[in-house]
Every structure is written in C-alpha cells, then in structure tokens.
Design a protein around this motif. Structure first.
Motif, PDB file in Angstrom:
ATOM      1  N   PRO A 169       0.849  -0.954  -0.123  1.00  0.00           N
ATOM      2  CA  PRO A 169       0.272  -0.009   0.356  1.00  0.00           C
ATOM      3  C   PRO A 169       0.959   1.114   0.011  1.00  0.00           C
ATOM      4  O   PRO A 169       1.697   1.451   0.669  1.00  0.00           O
ATOM      5  N   ASP A 201      -5.312   5.518   5.094  1.00  0.00           N
ATOM      6  CA  ASP A 201      -6.125   4.646   6.664  1.00  0.00           C
ATOM      7  C   ASP A 201      -7.304   4.166   5.889  1.00  0.00           C
ATOM      8  O   ASP A 201      -8.421   5.010   5.902  1.00  0.00           O
ATOM      9  N   ASN A 202      -7.534   2.806   5.959  1.00  0.00           N
ATOM     10  CA  ASN A 202      -8.968   2.439   5.150  1.00  0.00           C
ATOM     11  C   ASN A 202     -10.080   2.794   6.093  1.00  0.00           C
ATOM     12  O   ASN A 202     -11.216   2.672   5.655  1.00  0.00           O
ATOM     13  N   SER A 203     -10.075   3.040   7.435  1.00  0.00           N
ATOM     14  CA  SER A 203     -11.206   3.401   8.031  1.00  0.00           C
ATOM     15  C   SER A 203     -11.586   4.977   7.577  1.00  0.00           C
ATOM     16  O   SER A 203     -12.857   5.368   7.871  1.00  0.00           O
ATOM     17  N   LYS A 253      -3.783   1.121  -3.196  1.00  0.00           N
ATOM     18  CA  LYS A 253      -4.593   1.411  -2.034  1.00  0.00           C
ATOM     19  C   LYS A 253      -4.433   0.278  -0.981  1.00  0.00           C
ATOM     20  O   LYS A 253      -4.010   0.427   0.391  1.00  0.00           O
ATOM     21  N   GLU A 254      -4.580  -0.818  -1.324  1.00  0.00           N
ATOM     22  CA  GLU A 254      -4.550  -2.145  -0.474  1.00  0.00           C
ATOM     23  C   GLU A 254      -3.702  -3.104  -1.250  1.00  0.00           C
ATOM     24  O   GLU A 254      -3.755  -3.132  -2.579  1.00  0.00           O
ATOM     25  N   TRP A 266     -11.366   6.141   4.391  1.00  0.00           N
ATOM     26  CA  TRP A 266     -11.556   6.389   3.000  1.00  0.00           C
ATOM     27  C   TRP A 266     -12.286   4.729   2.405  1.00  0.00           C
ATOM     28  O   TRP A 266     -11.642   3.867   2.377  1.00  0.00           O
ATOM     29  N   ILE A 267     -13.420   5.068   2.113  1.00  0.00           N
ATOM     30  CA  ILE A 267     -14.007   3.840   1.604  1.00  0.00           C
ATOM     31  C   ILE A 267     -14.374   3.971   0.016  1.00  0.00           C
ATOM     32  O   ILE A 267     -13.852   4.872  -0.436  1.00  0.00           O
ATOM     33  N   SER A 325       0.653   5.201   3.016  1.00  0.00           N
ATOM     34  CA  SER A 325      -0.556   4.477   2.751  1.00  0.00           C
ATOM     35  C   SER A 325      -1.642   5.033   3.457  1.00  0.00           C
ATOM     36  O   SER A 325      -1.734   5.696   4.247  1.00  0.00           O
TER      37      SER A 325
END
Length: 204
Positions: free
Chosen positions: A51, A154-156, A70-71, A158-159, A152
């Motif tokens: 990421p 923070d997936n919380s 992103k992931e 950015w949806i 990278s």
C-alpha cells in the motif's frame, strides 16, 4: 447435595443427582489423550507492491499512466491489489511529484454521518488464486515500473466503490489492455477530484 436433602428431595432424585455429579467430576478430572487442533491463520507474505506504492505503465499511445496502490494482500494461494487511477498522461517517466500533484477519479467528500470515513473513491481490484499467482506477478513485473512510494491510506477514513475481477490466464498477453480499458471507462464515467493525491493522503 446437602441443599437438596434440606429441601426434602426424594431418594430417587438424590441418586440421579449424585450419578450426574460423579459423571461430571470424572469428565473434568480425566486427562485428554488428544490435543485439540488449533486452526492456523493464513500466513501473509510481503510484496514490493505494498500500500502506498506508485506504479507506472505505458499505454498503446506511448503515454505513461499512473496508479496508486490502496490495498495489497498476498498469501500462499491467493492475493489481491486494489488501486486508483490517476489523471495524468505524460510522455516522460513521471516522478513522485507528479503523483503528489495528480487527482483521482470520482472522489467525493462524505458527510459527518459516515463517522470516521471522510472520502469515498473508486478503486479497481485484481484478485489472483493458486493457478494464476505466477502469471499475476509476472504481469506486474513485466508491464509496470515503480515510481516510488507515498503514505498508505487509513482504510477507516477512505471507503470505496469497487470494480475489478479475477486474474485469469487470458490476461497474460493483454494485461495492460485490460487495465487501460478499465481506466478509460473510469475516466469517462467520473470527474477528477477537487484535491490532489497528496492532499487526500494528508487527510486520510
């Protein structure tokens, strides 16, 4: 048992109670002959395509196109990368500054009711499995160059709206054509963001 006797329980009840109690005591005091198997968690493998990595490929028009990973998850028999298309097309190999100043397609700010999430964007994902793992990494190594890495996300915060599919053997020779087709569809459907990639990563 004493409490049962004090409540005038019948002899039949007391015998049955004692029998069940003896059975329970025997069960908890007997050493188990076979240890209970603990299911192993799948082992994740490191990858250079982590990421935050900024990748570049060249399309059929000879322009360099950038994507931001992103992931990225990789296991023994399966894995996936998810990435965003960026808006630049350059004749020269882009540097990290070009990535920082680029913009994403279809990125929207979210209202406060989304709690921790601040933005929603569009990503493409490519999933591989055991029989296509080698093809997947061969294609990345063949067609992409690494321009560098940024922070990278923070997936919380950015949806995303997800598009993509599974790597298959037909993609081996036209991997970039498949990626470029997805980019052009994204470019046609969505406008570019108001903020740059660097500004987005400062917030998420």
């Amino acid at each position: 048992m004493k409490a049962c006797r004090e409540l005038d329980a019948s002899e039949q009840f007391l015998k049955e109670r004692q029998k069940n109690l003896d059975k329970f005591l025997n069960k908890i005091s007997t050493e188990k002959t076979k240890a209970r198997l603990v299911k192993k968690q799948p082992q994740e493998f490191p990858s250079i395509y982590s990421p935050g990595t900024c990748l570049v490929y060249k399309n059929s028009a000879g322009n360099y196109i950038g994507i931001y990973i992103k992931e990225s998850e990789h296991f023994r028999y399966k894995g996936e990368i998810m990435f965003c298309f960026l808006d630049f097309e350059t004749r020269e190999m882009p540097d990290l500054q070009t990535f920082k100043e680029s913009r994403l397609y279809g990125l929207d700010a979210l209202s406060s009711e989304w709690k921790t999430a601040i933005y929603r964007g569009n990503v493409m994902g490519i999933i591989y499995e055991k029989d296509t793992r080698v093809l997947f990494f061969d294609a990345l190594d063949k067609w992409f160059k690494i321009a560098g890495a940024l922070k990278s996300a923070d997936n919380s915060k950015w949806i995303f709206n997800y598009g993509g599919g599974y790597m298959n053997k037909n993609y081996a020779d036209n991997f970039i054509d498949m990626i470029e087709k997805a980019r052009l569809t994204t470019k046609e459907k969505f406008s570019v963001s108001d903020i740059t990639l660097a500004e987005l990563l400062d917030k998420v």
